[in-house]
Enzyme design. Structure first.
Site, PDB file in Angstrom:
ATOM      1  N   CYS A  25     -69.324 -29.735 -51.757  1.00 39.18           N
ATOM      2  CA  CYS A  25     -70.038 -29.863 -53.021  1.00 39.18           C
ATOM      3  C   CYS A  25     -69.451 -28.849 -53.988  1.00 39.18           C
ATOM      4  CB  CYS A  25     -71.536 -29.667 -52.825  1.00 39.18           C
ATOM      5  SG  CYS A  25     -71.986 -28.045 -52.192  1.00 39.18           S
ATOM      6  N   HIS A 611     -80.806  -0.284 -29.790  1.00 42.04           N
ATOM      7  CA  HIS A 611     -81.255  -1.619 -30.201  1.00 42.04           C
ATOM      8  C   HIS A 611     -81.712  -2.359 -28.950  1.00 42.04           C
ATOM      9  CE1 HIS A 611     -81.284  -5.596 -32.065  1.00 42.04           C
ATOM     10  NE2 HIS A 611     -81.111  -5.010 -33.241  1.00 42.04           N
TER      11      HIS A 611
END
Length: 690
Positions: A25, A611
């Protein structure tokens, strides 16, 4: 070399053999893949030309490029691997035909039908966006000349322009008058029909001779004098002006696509070239003229009148709702029907009332991007600076929001609330001023401001939208605390990598001097050996394991952001227990409420990130019990968080916990100090001084 970025993009999504179809697009490459499950989105977005990546339902995947999308698309299609891949499917098939064949196998996801609907709308307009943008600038120029008094009101009924200005006025009409033919071509091609047959069918109802039928004796005027009904073989034929209409060609293309598919099933392939087009036209021309065309005109007019009634009832409400709705409509593709209604409004009413409020959204979007650009320059974030610069240029000059939206705003959740405030401010200003109108379909950019009837009101509103969003983003930032910590760690790691050569230079210098004095290379070797042994011996800190488990080398951590050392250097731990402890004495810098990540600054100057698991932020704190807060003082062995491994595993997330030094450039080296099973406090990482 020119095709290397294209090759990198294809490699990042699994190679040419994984590509079923590709279109583009105005800003995005739109892939249909065999399997999109294994794509590393972070790796795709790390490519230089990529502004963002957007996974969709099924196996569809969009990559946001920006204004260079067509060039990148052409480079991809020119790759030998892509040409070979297309040929392997079927000799002579285009990639779009392969894509259509693949889609015929069945549904691709929960919302595949809805996705396909909006893809058809997008693909019907996407190839002509450039022509629409160019034509809209001619209209803007004419509007500006009328505002300055150079020419009379160029679009008012009964106005005759000087031939020179009349010629300039024709420059935009070729695009908008014949827009139905362009849409018919694109939509027919997209739906598997012969695009030139679709073009020819729509052309019939746009012929001067067709319009002349409404002027014959016995024709009855309807639709407020904008159409006429004439009897053709005893059947009523509605004759109207199809210029600039978009709903009739879209509906025609849908029916033509279904008809083409049916005819190809029942007609032998040896004569399809002749009879499929003939029978398609024989059926579709009367069907379009008698039924589909009027349905499209009346249906589109009904939608337009519904929105107009809302605007007539309260321009203020309409002007506020539209810019607040657009940020959620554009990512879903819901804005395409509104674009069609804008064109219809101009054709039927002579003006449009939607584009003005839409401009408040666009400029709020661009303002948020400007805020991100300002912060990226201040923070020396090179990649974000590059992304924001391109997105801002596409927005302010072209009125295209997708590079900003997909490249930045949807990736950083703090931006949307600030941007919505900008949308609200602009919408309120337009609403209080009674709304603004335009007689042209334009892309709401800086260049098209003169196309609106109340230029001061519109310009003031979009400026307020822009600067409100920009200032709010600058004041509050666009990154979460964790994203800030990760960026700082990544910047540190990048600097550390660039500085790696410096110690070698320092070591080589004495060696060169020694060689000069002795006439041999012994001095160099001795100097290197001495420096190396000194560096190895100077261990600044040994960091203990924060959780019991099995050591996982950093390269094997199942997340490239960690495994490539982008965030920091260290190891991973596959936990065997459910509590994470502070590995040393220091201060808590970050303690996520979700419990999945903690940032620490130890007393020895080492900054760490622990983490817990991979992608566990998506659990939103479920299964985690946080024990500390940012700013807390901790000692070695202080509990940071407990977690429920069953919750994490049942959600499908990895428990591997990266334990990283996030400021490695301050040290000589960061090394793994253990392997296999470790207990809490067991030596895990060694940090040496420079």
């Amino acid at each position: 070399m020119a095709s290397k970025p294209a090759a990198d993009i294809i490699e990042s999504i699994g190679g040419a053999e994984n590509v079923v179809g590709l279109t583009h697009c105005a800003t995005r490459l739109r892939f249909t893949l065999k399997d999109a499950s294994g794509i590393d989105q972070a790796a795709v977005e790390a490519l230089p030309l990529v502004l963002g990546a957007v996974p969709q339902s099924g196996d569809r995947y969009q990559i946001v490029i920006g204004g260079a999308v067509e060039t990148v698309y052409n480079d991809i299609m020119a790759l030998p691997a892509m040409k070979k891949h297309a040929g392997d499917h079927h000799t002579g098939d285009s990639i779009d035909e392969v894509k259509a064949a693949e889609r015929s196998k069945g549904p691709r996801g929960k919302f595949s039908g809805l996705d396909t609907f909006f893809e058809v709308l997008s693909d019907s307009f996407r190839p002509i966006l450039g022509a629409l943008l160019g034509a809209s600038l001619f209209i803007t120029f004419m509007a500006l000349m009328a505002t300055l008094g150079v020419i009379p009101s160029w679009n008012a009924p009964g106005v005759t322009l000087d031939p020179s200005w009349a010629f300039i006025n024709l420059m935009w009409q070729g695009v908008f008058v014949f827009l139905p033919l362009m849409v018919a071509y694109n939509a027919s091609k997209r739906l598997g029909a012969d695009p030139w047959v679709g073009f020819g069918i729509m052309a019939v109802v746009m012929l001067p001779g067709f319009n002349a039928l409404g002027l014959t004796d016995g024709a009855e005027t309807v639709f407020g004098g904008k159409a006429a009904v004439v009897q053709i073989f005893g059947l009523p034929l509605t004759v109207t002006d199809y210029s600039s209409q978009v709903f009739p060609p879209l509906l025609m293309a849908v029916v033509l696509g279904l008809l083409t598919k049916y005819l190809k099933k029942i007609i032998p392939s040896s004569v399809q070239l002749i009879f499929v087009p003939f029978l398609s036209m024989l059926i579709m021309i009367p069907l379009t003229a008698f039924l589909i065309g009027p349905m499209g005109v009346y249906g589109g007019a009904g939608l337009g009148n519904f929105l107009k009634s809302i605007n007539d009832f309260s321009p203020f409400i309409f002007a506020v709702v539209i810019p607040l709705a657009y940020p959620f409509m554009v990512p879903l593709g819901l804005h395409w029907p509104l674009n069609a209604i804008m064109l219809l409004n101009i054709q039927s009413l002579g003006y449009d009332f939607i584009q003005g409020p839409m401009g408040a959204w666009n400029f709020a979007c661009f303002g948020a991007t400007a805020g991100v650009l300002f912060l990226s320059i201040r923070e020396k974030d090179r990649l974000m600076k590059q992304t924001a610069t391109g997105a801002l240029a596409a927005g302010l000059l072209g009125g295209i929001s997708e590079p900003s939206l997909y490249g930045i705003h949807l990736r950083f959740k703090r931006i949307y609330p600030r941007m919505l405030v900008g949308c609200l401010v602009g919408g309120v200003i337009i609403g209080l001023g009674g709304g603004v109108k335009t007689s042209a379909f334009v892309f709401t950019s800086l260049l098209t401001i003169p196309a609106f009837d109340n230029i001061p009101l519109y310009a003031g509103a979009v400026a307020a939208s822009f600067f409100t969003a920009m200032i709010l983003v600058i004041l509050s930032g666009y990154k979460t605390p964790e994203q800030k910590a990760e960026f700082a760690a990544a910047l540190s790691a990048e600097t550390a990598v660039s500085d790696e050569a410096a110690p070698a230079s320092d070591i080589a210098a004495p060696g060169v001097a020694g060689a000069s004095s002795t006439g041999t290379g012994t001095g160099t070797a001795t100097a290197v050996a001495t420096a190396t042994s000194t560096a190895t011996a100077t261990v600044l800190a040994t960091i203990g394991s924060p959780v019991a488990g099995i050591v996982v080398p950093l390269a094997d951590v199942p997340d490239p952001v960690f495994s490539k050392g982008i965030v920091g250097l260290g190891v991973g731990i596959d936990p065997t227990e459910d509590t994470v402890y502070a590995p040393g004495a220091g201060k808590v810098l970050v303690a996520q409420a979700t419990g999945h990540a903690f940032g620490l600054r130890l007393d020895n100057g080492v900054e760490m990130l622990i983490h817990v698991g991979i992608d566990t932020v998506n659990l939103a704190g479920k299964g985690f019990e946080v024990k500390v807060a940012a700013g807390d003082r901790v000692e070695a062995g202080t509990p940071l968080v407990t977690f429920d491994r069953k919750v994490i595993e049942d959600a499908g997330y990895s428990l591997v916990t990266p334990v990283l030094v996030t400021n490695p450039k301050k040290f000589g080296s960061v090394d793994q100090a253990a392997s296999g099973q470790v207990e809490v406090g067991s030596p895990l990482i060694t940090v040496t001084a420079k």
